[in-house]
Design an enzyme around this catalytic site. Structure first.
Site, PDB file in Angstrom:
ATOM      1  N   GLU A   1      33.707 -69.817  93.679  1.00 41.83           N
ATOM      2  CA  GLU A   1      33.159 -69.309  94.942  1.00 41.83           C
ATOM      3  C   GLU A   1      31.815 -69.947  95.281  1.00 41.83           C
ATOM      4  O   GLU A   1      31.166 -70.559  94.422  1.00 41.83           O
ATOM      5  CB  GLU A   1      33.022 -67.794  94.875  1.00 41.83           C
ATOM      6  CG  GLU A   1      32.159 -67.321  93.717  1.00 41.83           C
ATOM      7  CD  GLU A   1      31.387 -66.056  94.017  1.00 41.83           C
ATOM      8  OE1 GLU A   1      30.721 -66.014  95.078  1.00 41.83           O
ATOM      9  OE2 GLU A   1      31.448 -65.136  93.186  1.00 41.83           O
TER      10      GLU A   1
ATOM     11  N   LYS B   1      28.998 -56.091  88.278  1.00 46.53           N
ATOM     12  CA  LYS B   1      27.569 -56.345  88.080  1.00 46.53           C
ATOM     13  C   LYS B   1      26.861 -55.076  87.602  1.00 46.53           C
ATOM     14  O   LYS B   1      27.174 -53.970  88.045  1.00 46.53           O
ATOM     15  CB  LYS B   1      26.957 -56.844  89.387  1.00 46.53           C
ATOM     16  CG  LYS B   1      27.407 -58.269  89.702  1.00 46.53           C
ATOM     17  CD  LYS B   1      26.567 -58.899  90.773  1.00 46.53           C
ATOM     18  CE  LYS B   1      27.179 -58.727  92.123  1.00 46.53           C
ATOM     19  NZ  LYS B   1      28.372 -59.531  92.363  1.00 46.53           N
TER      20      LYS B   1
HETATM   21  N1  PSU Z   1      28.679 -62.878  90.673  1.00 45.01           N
HETATM   22  C1  PSU Z   1      27.440 -63.318  90.358  1.00 45.01           C
HETATM   23  N2  PSU Z   1      26.535 -63.432  91.382  1.00 45.01           N
HETATM   24  C2  PSU Z   1      26.861 -63.155  92.702  1.00 45.01           C
HETATM   25  C3  PSU Z   1      28.178 -62.700  93.009  1.00 45.01           C
HETATM   26  C4  PSU Z   1      29.042 -62.587  91.946  1.00 45.01           C
HETATM   27  O1  PSU Z   1      27.159 -63.589  89.186  1.00 45.01           O
HETATM   28  O2  PSU Z   1      26.017 -63.297  93.596  1.00 45.01           O
HETATM   29  C5  PSU Z   1      28.582 -62.392  94.447  1.00 45.01           C
HETATM   30  C6  PSU Z   1      30.084 -62.604  94.627  1.00 45.01           C
HETATM   31  O3  PSU Z   1      30.273 -63.479  95.711  1.00 45.01           O
HETATM   32  C7  PSU Z   1      30.633 -61.222  94.913  1.00 45.01           C
HETATM   33  C8  PSU Z   1      29.486 -60.604  95.649  1.00 45.01           C
HETATM   34  O4  PSU Z   1      31.798 -61.253  95.679  1.00 45.01           O
HETATM   35  O5  PSU Z   1      28.363 -61.040  94.854  1.00 45.01           O
HETATM   36  C9  PSU Z   1      29.577 -59.099  95.803  1.00 45.01           C
HETATM   37  O6  PSU Z   1      28.683 -58.720  96.798  1.00 45.01           O
HETATM   38  P1  PSU Z   1      28.784 -57.314  97.559  1.00 45.01           P
HETATM   39  O7  PSU Z   1      28.275 -56.318  96.602  1.00 45.01           O
HETATM   40  O8  PSU Z   1      27.850 -57.506  98.756  1.00 45.01           O
HETATM   41  O9  PSU Z   1      30.199 -57.125  97.989  1.00 45.01           O
END
Ligand code: PSU
Ligand code: MN
Length: 302
Positions: free
Chosen positions: A27, A159
């Protein structure tokens, strides 16, 4: 207009998919919005190298001037990693970037969706999005995408900034098969969450591939979420990381951070407060996931 007429697939990726050669999607949001410059671009190239070293072809995905692109060229990767104003796109946002001919980085959700349209079935990322803490109903679209798109998603679990227990429940509700890579419990990014069981443990790439083929034969919907613990030397204990996350959340609240800015803000705040240790952990787990995804992709026989 054919189904893929608005999607550009690089020649290398198209050939590999047609031949059934191993391909791993990567991604671009983690690069454009998840890691600081100039490290982000370096990591983008390292992840592609890790996938190649593992015997698979990397396909980094993003939107360039309104064209969703599978297999970004090096210059395009640089554009997304260094330009200001790059959109942060989940699946729902893709039409906006296309209609406006804008540049955009794709989240896990948008990357999975685009990859699956092009016949790629393995994707590597860092920590997935999930249920945020607090009572604000901030639930990442990653969860809905994981529930509907068939793909092996190699990640480090949700996360650590999230409500990880609620995220585990939500994965169950979405019907996502959660597998642990050499673990019985779900990892949580650079943090730990030892009490959350996975649905199934796998110890080898061959086992992961067999699960995937059974999933495909049955036609069960959704992703196989392969959760890989961060390398041991990078894991940050809950005692240490929790107060840091709490302070980051308080800052986000008092500064009125909302919507798609929440995750990038929290990741940045935690990286600052840990003197860059969370950032090193993030890079290490991303690279490890890229290598394991390549290993699984090379074992797929279905
Ligand atoms: N994994 C990481 N860092 C990131 C992300 C994933 O180590 O920045 C990103 C991915 O693109 C994931 C997004 O889809 O964070 C999720 O964000 P949100 O909570 O706004 O949906
Ligand atoms: Mn959100």
């Amino acid at each position: 207009m054919n189904e893929l007429s608005r999607i550009v697939v690089s020649g290398e990726v198209r050939t590999a998919v047609e031949r059934g050669d191993p391909v791993v999607a990567l991604e671009s949001t983690v690069l454009a919005h998840g890691l600081p410059r100039p490290r982000n671009l370096e990591v983008g190239h390292l992840l592609e190298m890790d996938v190649r070293d593992g015997g698979a072809l990397p396909a980094t995905i993003g939107v360039i001037s309104g064209m969703p692109t599978i297999g970004l060229a090096s210059g395009e990767l640089g554009q997304l990693a260094t330009a200001d104003g790059v959109m942060r796109l989940s699946t729902r946002d893709l039409p906006v970037a296309v209609a406006r001919r804008a540049d955009g980085a794709t989240t896990a959700a948008a990357t999975m969706w685009l990859a699956s349209r092009c016949g790629i079935n393995v994707f590597a990322t860092g920590g997935i999005g999930g249920v945020h803490r607090g009572s604000g109903w901030d639930v990442s679209s990653d969860l809905a995408e994981l529930g509907r798109t068939s793909m092996i998603v190699v990640c480090a679990g949700p996360k650590a900034i999230l409500d990880v227990a609620a995220t585990r429940e939500a994965l169950q509700t979405q019907g996502v098969l959660v597998a642990g890579w050499r673990t019985d419990t779900m990892p949580c990014f650079y943090g730990t969450c030892d009490d959350l069981a996975v649905d199934v443990r796998v110890d080898t790439a061959t086992e992961a591939a067999a699960l995937w083929c059974a999933h495909g034969d049955l036609g069960t919907p959704g992703a196989l979420l392969l959760c890989v613990p961060a390398p041991a030397e990078h894991v940050i204990s809950s005692e240490e990381i929790e107060p840091v996350i709490q302070r980051a959340l308080e800052r986000a609240e008092s500064e009125g951070v909302q919507n798609k800015n929440v995750t990038p803000f929290l990741l940045r705040a935690v990286a600052e407060a840990t003197g860059g240790r969370s950032l090193e952990a993030n890079v290490a787990l991303l690279r490890q996931n890229a290598r394991i995804a390549a290993a699984v992709a090379t074992e797929l026989t279905c």
